[in-house]
Design an enzyme around this catalytic site. Structure first.
Site, mmCIF file in Angstrom:
data_model
loop_
_atom_site.group_PDB
_atom_site.id
_atom_site.type_symbol
_atom_site.label_atom_id
_atom_site.label_comp_id
_atom_site.label_asym_id
_atom_site.label_seq_id
_atom_site.Cartn_x
_atom_site.Cartn_y
_atom_site.Cartn_z
ATOM 1 N N LYS A 160 39.348 45.387 48.442
ATOM 2 C CA LYS A 160 38.001 44.914 47.695
ATOM 3 C C LYS A 160 37.012 44.809 48.664
ATOM 4 O O LYS A 160 36.607 44.204 49.378
ATOM 5 C CB LYS A 160 38.266 43.480 47.358
ATOM 6 C CG LYS A 160 37.284 43.335 46.101
ATOM 7 C CD LYS A 160 37.701 42.037 45.249
ATOM 8 C CE LYS A 160 36.540 41.249 44.441
ATOM 9 N NZ LYS A 160 36.429 42.134 43.239
HETATM 10 N N1 PPE Z 1 39.029 46.308 39.158
HETATM 11 C C1 PPE Z 1 37.867 46.161 40.010
HETATM 12 C C2 PPE Z 1 37.161 47.220 40.316
HETATM 13 C C3 PPE Z 1 37.476 44.775 40.304
HETATM 14 O O1 PPE Z 1 36.231 44.548 40.799
HETATM 15 C C4 PPE Z 1 38.112 43.547 39.792
HETATM 16 C C5 PPE Z 1 37.455 42.243 39.772
HETATM 17 C C6 PPE Z 1 39.117 43.733 38.958
HETATM 18 C C7 PPE Z 1 39.906 45.088 38.942
HETATM 19 C C8 PPE Z 1 40.175 42.598 38.671
HETATM 20 O O2 PPE Z 1 40.730 42.050 39.841
HETATM 21 P P1 PPE Z 1 41.126 40.288 39.705
HETATM 22 O O3 PPE Z 1 39.826 39.694 39.879
HETATM 23 O O4 PPE Z 1 41.799 40.186 40.979
HETATM 24 O O5 PPE Z 1 41.731 40.196 38.535
HETATM 25 N N2 PPE Z 1 36.232 42.184 39.563
HETATM 26 C C9 PPE Z 1 35.459 41.006 40.404
HETATM 27 C C10 PPE Z 1 34.088 41.083 40.451
HETATM 28 C C11 PPE Z 1 33.157 41.502 39.385
HETATM 29 C C12 PPE Z 1 31.601 41.567 39.848
HETATM 30 O O6 PPE Z 1 30.821 42.036 38.904
HETATM 31 O O7 PPE Z 1 31.444 41.044 40.975
HETATM 32 C C13 PPE Z 1 35.766 39.818 39.466
HETATM 33 O O8 PPE Z 1 36.342 39.909 38.345
HETATM 34 O O9 PPE Z 1 35.480 38.740 39.905
#
Ligand code: PPE
Length: 326
Positions: A160
């Protein structure tokens, strides 16, 4: 999106720093080359006090992201988790979004990040509904992006990393400019990947599908939680490459993510998904998810970490009877 509201302090390499002093120089490596890795975690106000959702898994993913980019943050997963809890407590937050971030700091410029010191910060803020107030119940209208996610072995999407979000920003800006809430990106070979900040699930005939890790996705912790919940509810869940057209013929589609939680998708490219409203499988998964994160039901998986554990008795008394809804 609402402007950030200052809190009291941020955590920086082991010390608490007042909000206004949490600054960096323009010569800082990360500003020029995107050299950061970060996490997004939610702390919920539950009926038994404040609790962080899957803190250990998020902390571990930050350690993994840092390792991929050869960054030594000086903390292991336990240290990162402790820093998150300390930051929430120092700001006396009942519920919040938690953003630990590690980046290459100020030393020298040039692509090589290695001479630049790694800084680790934790900030917290209040973050409400990610795709609008009505999204959780009514669903969102999305499009398939003209931008693909990067191919395997170009950018590591299992990390990430801040730099991945320039791809996300292109996907998001296009969607908003064209009047959609969000867009779904495909892989370079045309399979469904994910949204700009969410993983995606497709339901057809009560079987739940989601793209596999090799479809250029972030392996989401909400995604993992939903797979676990769905299987325990008796659903078959398949992680398999999904052709674009599976989106149009699905009974239900929903996004998962820390910020978006579980949000139904009601149309894609102006084609109605199912009945064009939240479907029963999505609703059932939402109900179980929110019952756990809001402390209304047992936490059979040990997903919640209490923030103010030493005050557990007092918290229990003050929150007793306060029912919140999805
Ligand atoms: N894909 C991406 C590209 C992504 O950024 C997130 C989280 C996910 C999948 C889901 O991952 P998880 O949170 O572990 O279930 N995106 C984060 C950031 C958003 C932002 O605008 O900053 C979030 O949901 O916190």
């Amino acid at each position: 999106m609402a402007a950030l509201e200052p809190t009291k302090v941020l955590w920086h390499n082991g010390k608490l720093v007042p909000w206004a002093e949490a600054t960096v120089h323009v010569g800082t490596h990360v500003l020029h080359y995107g050299s950061s890795v970060f996490e997004g975690i939610r702390c919920y106000k539950t009926e038994k006090g404040s609790a962080v959702f899957r803190l250990d898994e998020h902390s571990r993913r930050l350690v993994d992201s840092a390792k991929i980019y050869r960054m030594d943050t000086g903390q292991d997963a336990a240290g990162i988790a402790a820093a998150c809890l300390e930051t929430i407590r120092a700001n006396e937050m009942e519920h919040c979004y938690i953003r630990p971030i590690a980046f290459r700091g100020y030393h020298s410029l040039g692509v090589n990040p290695m001479p630049c010191p790694v800084e680790l910060w934790v900030m917290v803020w209040k973050w409400g509904a990610y795709l609008g107030e009505t999204a959780l119940e009514e669903g969102v209208d999305v499009k398939v992006s003209t931008w693909n996610r990067a191919a395997p072995n170009t950018m590591p999407f299992m990390a990430k990393a801040g730099s991945n979000y320039m791809s996300s920003a292109l996907i998001k800006m296009e969607a908003l400019e064209e009047g959609y809430s969000e867009a779904i990106a495909l892989t370079t070979d045309g399979f469904v990947s994910e949204g700009s900040g969410e993983n995606i699930f497709v339901v057809r005939d009560d079987v739940i599908f989601t793209p596999p890790v090799h479809s250029s996705i972030l392996p989401g912790i909400t995604r993992d939680s939903v797979i676990t919940l769905a299987r325990d509810l008796g659903f078959e869940v398949r992680q398999t490459p999904l052709p674009r057209e599976t989106l149009y013929i699905a009974d239900e589609v929903f996004f998962t993510g820390t910020a978006v939680e579980i949000t139904p998708v009601r149309s894609i490219d102006r084609i109605k998904v199912g009945e064009g409203q939240r479907g029963p499988v999505t609703e059932q998964l939402q109900r179980h998810f929110f019952d756990i994160v809001k402390g209304r039901s047992e936490d059979p998986y040990g997903w919640l970490t209490p923030v103010y554990a030493q005050e557990a008795d007092a918290e229990e008394a003050s929150f007793a009877g306060e029912a919140s809804s999805v």
